[in-house]
Design an enzyme around this catalytic site. Structure first.
Site, mmCIF file in Angstrom:
data_model
loop_
_atom_site.group_PDB
_atom_site.id
_atom_site.type_symbol
_atom_site.label_atom_id
_atom_site.label_comp_id
_atom_site.label_asym_id
_atom_site.label_seq_id
_atom_site.Cartn_x
_atom_site.Cartn_y
_atom_site.Cartn_z
ATOM 1 N N LYS A 153 33.138 46.379 41.532
ATOM 2 C CA LYS A 153 33.239 47.110 42.800
ATOM 3 C C LYS A 153 31.860 47.553 43.249
ATOM 4 O O LYS A 153 31.147 48.233 42.509
ATOM 5 C CB LYS A 153 34.151 48.339 42.640
ATOM 6 C CG LYS A 153 34.233 49.218 43.905
ATOM 7 C CD LYS A 153 35.258 50.357 43.754
ATOM 8 C CE LYS A 153 35.247 51.292 44.967
ATOM 9 N NZ LYS A 153 36.243 52.412 44.824
ATOM 10 N N ASP A 198 38.709 55.935 39.097
ATOM 11 C CA ASP A 198 37.291 55.607 39.040
ATOM 12 C C ASP A 198 36.566 56.743 38.310
ATOM 13 O O ASP A 198 36.466 57.861 38.827
ATOM 14 C CB ASP A 198 36.708 55.448 40.455
ATOM 15 C CG ASP A 198 37.269 54.225 41.193
ATOM 16 O OD1 ASP A 198 38.258 53.636 40.717
ATOM 17 O OD2 ASP A 198 36.709 53.868 42.247
ATOM 18 N N LYS A 251 31.614 49.539 38.534
ATOM 19 C CA LYS A 251 31.390 49.945 39.932
ATOM 20 C C LYS A 251 29.968 50.457 40.026
ATOM 21 O O LYS A 251 29.472 51.096 39.095
ATOM 22 C CB LYS A 251 32.420 51.032 40.265
ATOM 23 C CG LYS A 251 32.255 51.744 41.596
ATOM 24 C CD LYS A 251 33.415 52.742 41.841
ATOM 25 C CE LYS A 251 33.141 53.641 43.034
ATOM 26 N NZ LYS A 251 34.216 54.646 43.279
#
Lengths: 253, 253
Positions: free
Chosen positions: B221, B130, B192
């Site tokens: 996400k 990430d 995300k």
């Protein structure tokens, strides 16, 4: 004195000296060279590290930070690694330092990667680097690992001064003292209170403990939540050599 | 429609599609392969990435995170790079993924260093990484630089899925859509919402915008401030594929 590690009690000067000396002794077999940079003591502006570490800060905001640093004669700027080269370029021909945080603010990199990040920062032109203490290893009693991380960084910084950010908000008083002792024996020039991303920043008590521990053997940087000249002066009176703040001009007003 | 970039207006679906398509076209000459991992849609626990990113988290707390992940059958754990190897070891023999943030939460490393950090994470055993969006370059209109940073990471991740953390708290609606389009064309598998270190975490509106933009071409996400099953379910209903939370068990209660 056996209980000084056992709870969150307020330490006496004697407790602080005891913990500091015991910890230094533990690591004294591998003392590293610490270069302590001179601080101009009688002018507040020379103690200010003008700081911008917001994730959305643009290059033009960094330029403004540098220009304010030149205008007010601050000690230097404190920036993220991605902006070292930019600040270096704007500050060219001045005495202002380029100070970079590394692996900030969580200290989440591996030992191998943190050393590599420091080499990059130095190669990009950083004069000093501010690293994050290995708080989890300190909390777990793995003091050798705490030492090793700092020693790797001071070595990677090749004689440039290193500051170790303790994140005092997360530490007990004995942990602050222990961290100061390990930082010094591992070759750091400064201990620094805070990242600015924890539940609180620098407190007067933090600085008092750190000063009682390190005396004149290291420099102390207060940082986090310092927004005005009154608080900045109180921190200096308590023993802070350098003030890290995103409000540099307000701190000399 | 010329004013859709000019202020903080609430975008219509049509605005979102327009911005998305225009941005994709800009980068379509260099489309990268995006591997979209499958998500088990009908079980909330399989959408949970159980997360611990506190700077003072100890190895034993990470072990607990892993054990809860096994117990509840979560998608995986999300940890700092220094804990990839530890989590990998605790999760051995299970289907749970080890997901690592890199250069987190500020995205402050240089392009060169962020790629190197990702290579380290993969080599230490991360299944997904990430990364943080290059928000300053997006704000400065340097979209090629935004693209380049993501493309360097997806390349360094060598076929492991990459998530791009937009930090929606810092972005306007058009910037969210633009970032989604760049992330997808640069080879990221997920967008995300949040790091959890900004002024707010995921919102329903964030997910609605992201879903309207990416459709089924990327995964989404939601992360930051998700503490219970009601909010988690609302985010999924709005289009979130995966939920990042430090309160995994509470989110399936």
């Amino acid at each position: 004195m056996a209980d000084i590690f056992q709870n969150n009690k307020t330490l006496s000067s004697r407790d602080i000296h005891f913990i500091f000396e015991q910890t230094v002794l533990k690591f004294a077999s591998s003392p590293l060279q610490t270069a302590i940079p001179p601080i101009i003591l009688d002018i507040m502006s020379k103690r200010i590290e003008h700081t911008l570490l917001k994730m959305d800060a643009t290059p033009s905001e960094l330029t403004t930070l540098c220009n304010e640093t030149i205008l007010h004669g601050f000690r230097g700027v404190c920036c993220l690694p991605r902006y070292i080269a930019h600040c270096r370029s704007v500050l060219r021909g001045t005495e202002a330092l380029v100070i970079s945080v590394v692996d900030f603010p969580l200290g989440g990199a591996t030992q191998r990667d943190v050393a590599s990040l420091v080499r990059s920062a130095i190669s990009d032109g950083a004069d000093e680097v501010d690293m994050v203490l290995d708080v989890p290893s300190l909390k777990s009693g793995e003091l050798n690992t705490v030492f090793e991380r700092i020693a790797l960084v001071t070595e990677a910084a090749s004689a440039r001064p290193v500051k170790v950010i303790l994140e005092t908000a997360c530490l007990t008083e004995p942990e602050i003292v222990t961290a100061c002792a390990i930082a010094g024996t591992a070759g750091a020039a400064f201990v620094k209170t805070s990242t600015g991303f924890a539940s609180r920043g620098a407190s007067i008590r933090d600085i008092e403990i750190m000063k009682a521990a390190v005396g004149d053997s290291m420099r102390i940087k207060a940082s986090g939540g310092i927004k005005d000249a009154v608080f900045a002066k109180r921190l200096v009176d308590a023993g802070a050599d350098v003030i890290g703040t995103s409000a540099g001009p307000a701190c000399i007003a």
